[in-house]
Design an enzyme around this catalytic site. Structure first.
Site, PDB file in Angstrom:
ATOM      1  N   GLU A  93       0.699  -1.058  -0.119  1.00  0.00           N
ATOM      2  CA  GLU A  93       0.101   0.024   0.081  1.00  0.00           C
ATOM      3  C   GLU A  93       0.990   1.271   0.178  1.00  0.00           C
ATOM      4  O   GLU A  93       0.483   2.167  -0.626  1.00  0.00           O
ATOM      5  CB  GLU A  93      -1.044  -0.033   1.042  1.00  0.00           C
ATOM      6  CG  GLU A  93      -1.937  -1.001   1.325  1.00  0.00           C
ATOM      7  CD  GLU A  93      -2.737  -1.129  -0.125  1.00  0.00           C
ATOM      8  OE1 GLU A  93      -3.429  -0.172  -0.143  1.00  0.00           O
ATOM      9  OE2 GLU A  93      -2.911  -2.150  -0.657  1.00  0.00           O
ATOM     10  N   TRP A 112       2.120   1.684  -3.574  1.00  0.00           N
ATOM     11  CA  TRP A 112       1.214   2.309  -4.194  1.00  0.00           C
ATOM     12  C   TRP A 112       1.038   3.839  -4.129  1.00  0.00           C
ATOM     13  O   TRP A 112       0.577   4.715  -5.266  1.00  0.00           O
ATOM     14  CB  TRP A 112      -0.039   1.871  -3.936  1.00  0.00           C
ATOM     15  CG  TRP A 112      -0.780   0.673  -4.756  1.00  0.00           C
ATOM     16  CD1 TRP A 112      -0.859  -0.589  -4.412  1.00  0.00           C
ATOM     17  CD2 TRP A 112      -1.238   0.515  -6.297  1.00  0.00           C
ATOM     18  NE1 TRP A 112      -1.400  -1.554  -5.368  1.00  0.00           N
ATOM     19  CE2 TRP A 112      -1.581  -1.032  -6.437  1.00  0.00           C
ATOM     20  CE3 TRP A 112      -1.377   1.620  -7.017  1.00  0.00           C
ATOM     21  CZ2 TRP A 112      -1.916  -1.276  -7.619  1.00  0.00           C
ATOM     22  CZ3 TRP A 112      -1.704   1.044  -8.351  1.00  0.00           C
ATOM     23  CH2 TRP A 112      -2.172  -0.257  -8.592  1.00  0.00           C
ATOM     24  N   TRP A 120     -20.685  11.161 -20.455  1.00  0.00           N
ATOM     25  CA  TRP A 120     -21.198  10.910 -19.354  1.00  0.00           C
ATOM     26  C   TRP A 120     -22.556  11.352 -19.179  1.00  0.00           C
ATOM     27  O   TRP A 120     -23.012  12.287 -19.767  1.00  0.00           O
ATOM     28  CB  TRP A 120     -20.680  11.734 -17.919  1.00  0.00           C
ATOM     29  CG  TRP A 120     -18.885  11.401 -18.146  1.00  0.00           C
ATOM     30  CD1 TRP A 120     -18.031  11.997 -18.559  1.00  0.00           C
ATOM     31  CD2 TRP A 120     -18.599   9.919 -17.477  1.00  0.00           C
ATOM     32  NE1 TRP A 120     -16.732  11.421 -18.609  1.00  0.00           N
ATOM     33  CE2 TRP A 120     -17.032  10.138 -17.900  1.00  0.00           C
ATOM     34  CE3 TRP A 120     -18.902   8.830 -17.043  1.00  0.00           C
ATOM     35  CZ2 TRP A 120     -16.213   9.097 -17.468  1.00  0.00           C
ATOM     36  CZ3 TRP A 120     -18.171   7.902 -16.741  1.00  0.00           C
ATOM     37  CH2 TRP A 120     -16.614   7.944 -16.697  1.00  0.00           C
ATOM     38  N   ASN A 129     -11.121   1.570   2.575  1.00  0.00           N
ATOM     39  CA  ASN A 129     -10.733   1.678   1.105  1.00  0.00           C
ATOM     40  C   ASN A 129     -11.265   0.453   0.046  1.00  0.00           C
ATOM     41  O   ASN A 129     -11.625   1.044  -0.848  1.00  0.00           O
ATOM     42  CB  ASN A 129      -8.963   0.929   1.381  1.00  0.00           C
ATOM     43  CG  ASN A 129      -8.569   1.322  -0.279  1.00  0.00           C
ATOM     44  OD1 ASN A 129      -8.690   2.376  -0.595  1.00  0.00           O
ATOM     45  ND2 ASN A 129      -7.737   0.205  -0.658  1.00  0.00           N
ATOM     46  N   TRP A 159     -16.143  10.828 -13.549  1.00  0.00           N
ATOM     47  CA  TRP A 159     -15.011  10.585 -12.385  1.00  0.00           C
ATOM     48  C   TRP A 159     -14.746  11.816 -11.628  1.00  0.00           C
ATOM     49  O   TRP A 159     -14.223  11.807 -10.417  1.00  0.00           O
ATOM     50  CB  TRP A 159     -13.914   9.742 -12.757  1.00  0.00           C
ATOM     51  CG  TRP A 159     -12.830  10.230 -13.611  1.00  0.00           C
ATOM     52  CD1 TRP A 159     -12.832  10.046 -14.933  1.00  0.00           C
ATOM     53  CD2 TRP A 159     -11.860  10.992 -13.331  1.00  0.00           C
ATOM     54  NE1 TRP A 159     -11.914  10.701 -15.741  1.00  0.00           N
ATOM     55  CE2 TRP A 159     -11.149  11.429 -14.751  1.00  0.00           C
ATOM     56  CE3 TRP A 159     -11.225  11.689 -12.205  1.00  0.00           C
ATOM     57  CZ2 TRP A 159      -9.994  12.153 -14.731  1.00  0.00           C
ATOM     58  CZ3 TRP A 159      -9.947  12.228 -12.505  1.00  0.00           C
ATOM     59  CH2 TRP A 159      -9.398  12.588 -13.515  1.00  0.00           C
ATOM     60  N   TRP A 197      -9.439   7.312  -8.503  1.00  0.00           N
ATOM     61  CA  TRP A 197     -10.781   7.436  -9.148  1.00  0.00           C
ATOM     62  C   TRP A 197     -10.505   7.166 -10.776  1.00  0.00           C
ATOM     63  O   TRP A 197     -11.366   6.474 -11.388  1.00  0.00           O
ATOM     64  CB  TRP A 197     -11.196   8.943  -9.087  1.00  0.00           C
ATOM     65  CG  TRP A 197     -11.996   9.000  -8.120  1.00  0.00           C
ATOM     66  CD1 TRP A 197     -11.651   9.602  -6.640  1.00  0.00           C
ATOM     67  CD2 TRP A 197     -13.270   8.870  -7.783  1.00  0.00           C
ATOM     68  NE1 TRP A 197     -12.682   9.706  -5.928  1.00  0.00           N
ATOM     69  CE2 TRP A 197     -13.788   9.275  -6.533  1.00  0.00           C
ATOM     70  CE3 TRP A 197     -14.330   8.526  -8.829  1.00  0.00           C
ATOM     71  CZ2 TRP A 197     -15.102   9.026  -6.201  1.00  0.00           C
ATOM     72  CZ3 TRP A 197     -15.622   8.216  -8.551  1.00  0.00           C
ATOM     73  CH2 TRP A 197     -16.101   8.680  -7.188  1.00  0.00           C
TER      74      TRP A 197
END
Length: 437
Positions: free
Chosen positions: A260, A263, A291, A326, A344, A367
Site C-alpha cells: 500500500e 502504491w 457521461w 478503502n 469521475w 478515481w
C-alpha cells in the site's frame, strides 16, 4: 576568525513533526540559528467550502503541539496567513535569512509555488536547499531501462523493492538538534483568526504496530475499525515518517501493508511525470465517454441514498467522519462512474472536499482506476456488483447497519436508484461507443 552565525529558515509544509524530518535535520546541522515558519496559504484556504474543514483543524492541532514543544526550547514557529509569495517577502524582511530549507512536494500547485518562491529567494541571494522526505523514492529515482517513467504498478513495485533492498534506509534525527533553534516568541493564530471553526470529527491515532502485523487478514473488513492503520491522514500531513513506517513493515514482514505504501509512491510519481492527469484521463480515449451527469443521482450518491447499502454506508461514513474504508471507496467510486455514468472528476472533487486524508495523487489515481481511464485501471467491462460486494465483505450487515439505521425499514430506506443489470449493460454500451477507433 570565527564563522559568523546567521539565521536560516525551515519551512514546515507536509512534514508536521520534529522527529526524523530531513530538511529540518539539515537546517539544524547547518551551523546557523534556525527559525521555523508555517504559512496558512490563503490561496488554498479560500477555496475550501466548509468552514469546519477537518484538515484545517488537524493541521492546527499538530502545529499547536509542535509550537508547545518548541516553547520548551524558548523557540517558536513564526506563522503567516497569506499568499505564499507575500508571506515570503515578509519573512525575508523580518529575519534576513542566509538560507531556506524545506522538503519536496510533488503536486502541480506545490511545484508552481515552490518555483516562484525559489526564484524570489535567489534574486535576493538567499540560498535554497530542498530534500526528499515524504517518500522513499521520488522523481527520477525509479525509471525503466529507457529512462521513461513506469506507468504500470507491478514492474514499478518490483524495481522499488529491488532498490530498497540495495539501499540503506537512513533516518534524520532532527529531534536531537533542537538546541540550534532561534530563541524567539511568536503567537499562533486561532482557527477563528483563520476564518475557520473546529471540526467535530475525531482524528485517528498514530498507533500502528499491531495493525501492521495483522493487516493482510483485516484490511478488507469494513466493519473492523481497527483493521486498517488509519495512518493516511498522518502520512498526508507528515506527522509520521515514511522511513519509520517502511522500517516497521519490513520488521513485521508485512508485504501487504508495504504494498500500500508503494502504491502511494507510484501515484505520487505518476502525478509528477504526468501532471495533466489532474483533469484529464491518463488514457485520452476515455475523455470521449458521454457521461450522463444527472445531478439528482449525484446528490443521492453524495448523501448515501442510492439504495445500495455498501455504497450508502461508505458515503455516510465519509460525510460523518472524513474517512471511508478503502474497499468501500472502490465500490462507491465504481458505482458512480459505471452505474450512474457520472464523470469521475465529480467524485474526485467530492472526495477532495470530504476526506481528511485527501491526497491529490492517490485520489486521482484511484478515481481513474475506477473509471477505467488510468494506470493499471480496472478494464471498462469490469463492473463491481455492489450487492455481491456487500455479501462478500459485510455478510452480516454490521457495517451497513452501523451507518444506515433505517436499513431494515422499506418505508425509510430507498429502493435502488438503478437496477444493476441494466446499469451494467448501459455502461458497457457507452464505454464501447467512446472507445471505438
Amino acid at each position: 576568525m570565527h564563522k559568523q552565525i546567521g539565521t536560516c529558515i525551515f519551512w514546515f509544509r507536509r512534514d508536521l513533526r520534529l522527529r526524523d524530518n530531513h530538511a529540518l535535520y539539515e537546517a539544524l546541522r547547518s551551523g546557523h540559528h534556525v527559525q521555523p515558519v508555517f504559512i496558512f496559504d490563503r490561496t488554498i484556504l479560500s477555496k475550501l467550502e466548509d468552514k469546519d474543514d477537518a484538515r484545517v483543524s488537524f493541521i492546527h492541532q499538530e502545529l499547536s503541539s509542535i509550537h508547545l514543544r518548541l516553547g520548551q526550547q524558548q523557540a517558536a514557529i513564526a506563522f503567516y496567513h497569506d499568499e505564499p509569495l507575500k508571506a515570503w517577502k515578509e519573512i525575508v524582511k523580518t529575519f534576513n535569512p542566509i538560507a531556506v530549507y524545506f522538503n519536496h512536494d510533488y503536486e502541480p500547485y506545490a511545484r508552481k509555488r515552490d518555483k516562484e518562491i525559489r526564484d524570489f529567494l535567489k534574486q535576493g541571494q538567499v540560498a535554497v536547499y530542498s530534500f526528499k522526505d515524504q517518500v522513499i523514492f521520488e522523481k527520477e529515482d525509479i525509471l525503466k531501462n529507457n529512462d521513461e517513467a513506469y506507468t504500470v504498478f507491478t514492474p514499478y513495485k518490483n524495481c522499488w523493492l529491488a532498490q530498497l533492498a540495495s539501499s540503506v534506509l537512513k533516518n534524520y534525527p532532527s529531534e536531537d538538534h533542537l538546541q540550534s533553534l532561534s530563541t524567539c516568541q511568536q503567537t499562533m493564530p486561532s482557527l477563528q483568526d483563520l476564518g475557520f471553526t473546529a471540526t467535530k470529527q475525531p482524528f485517528p491515532s498514530k498507533r500502528y504496530k499491531k495493525v501492521i502485523a495483522d493487516y493482510h487478514d483485516t484490511r478488507d473488513n469494513p466493519s473492523d475499525e481497527q483493521g486498517t492503520s488509519r495512518l493516511s491522514v498522518h502520512l498526508r500531513f507528515g506527522t509520521v515518517s515514511i522511513r519509520t513506517l517502511v522500517q516497521e513493515a519490513r520488521k513485521a514482514k508485512e508485504k501487504t501493508w508495504l504494498n500500500e505504501l508503494i502504491w502511494r509512491e507510484f501515484y505520487m510519481m505518476i502525478l509528477w511525470h504526468f501532471p495533466q492527469t489532474v483533469g484529464k484521463a491518463f488514457k485520452p480515449a476515455y475523455d470521449r465517454i458521454q457521461w450522463q451527469n444527472k445531478e439528482t443521482e449525484f446528490d443521492a450518491w453524495c448523501q448515501g441514498k442510492t439504495g445500495y447499502p455498501l455504497v450508502d454506508a461508505g458515503m455516510r461514513q465519509l460525510n460523518e467522519t472524513g474517512f471511508m474504508h478503502n474497499r468501500v471507496r472502490m465500490v462507491a467510486a465504481s458505482f458512480l462512474c459505471k452505474h450512474l455514468l457520472i464523470d469521475w472528476r465529480w467524485g474526485e472533487a467530492y472526495f477532495a472536499r470530504k476526506l481528511q486524508d485527501y491526497e491529490q495523487s492517490s485520489n486521482i489515481g484511484n478515481w481513474q482506476w475506477a473509471a477505467g481511464s488510468g494506470n493499471d485501471a480496472a478494464p471498462y467491462f469490469r463492473i463491481f456488483n455492489p450487492e455481491l460486494q456487500l455479501k462478500k465483505f459485510d455478510p452480516k450487515l454490521v457495517y451497513a447497519r452501523r451507518w444506515i439505521p433505517e436499513l431494515d425499514d422499506p418505508f425509510k430506506y430507498p429502493s435502488p436508484i438503478v437496477e444493476h443489470k441494466k446499469a451494467r449493460e448501459r455502461a458497457l454500451e457507452v464505454y464501447k461507443n467512446a472507445l471505438r477507433d
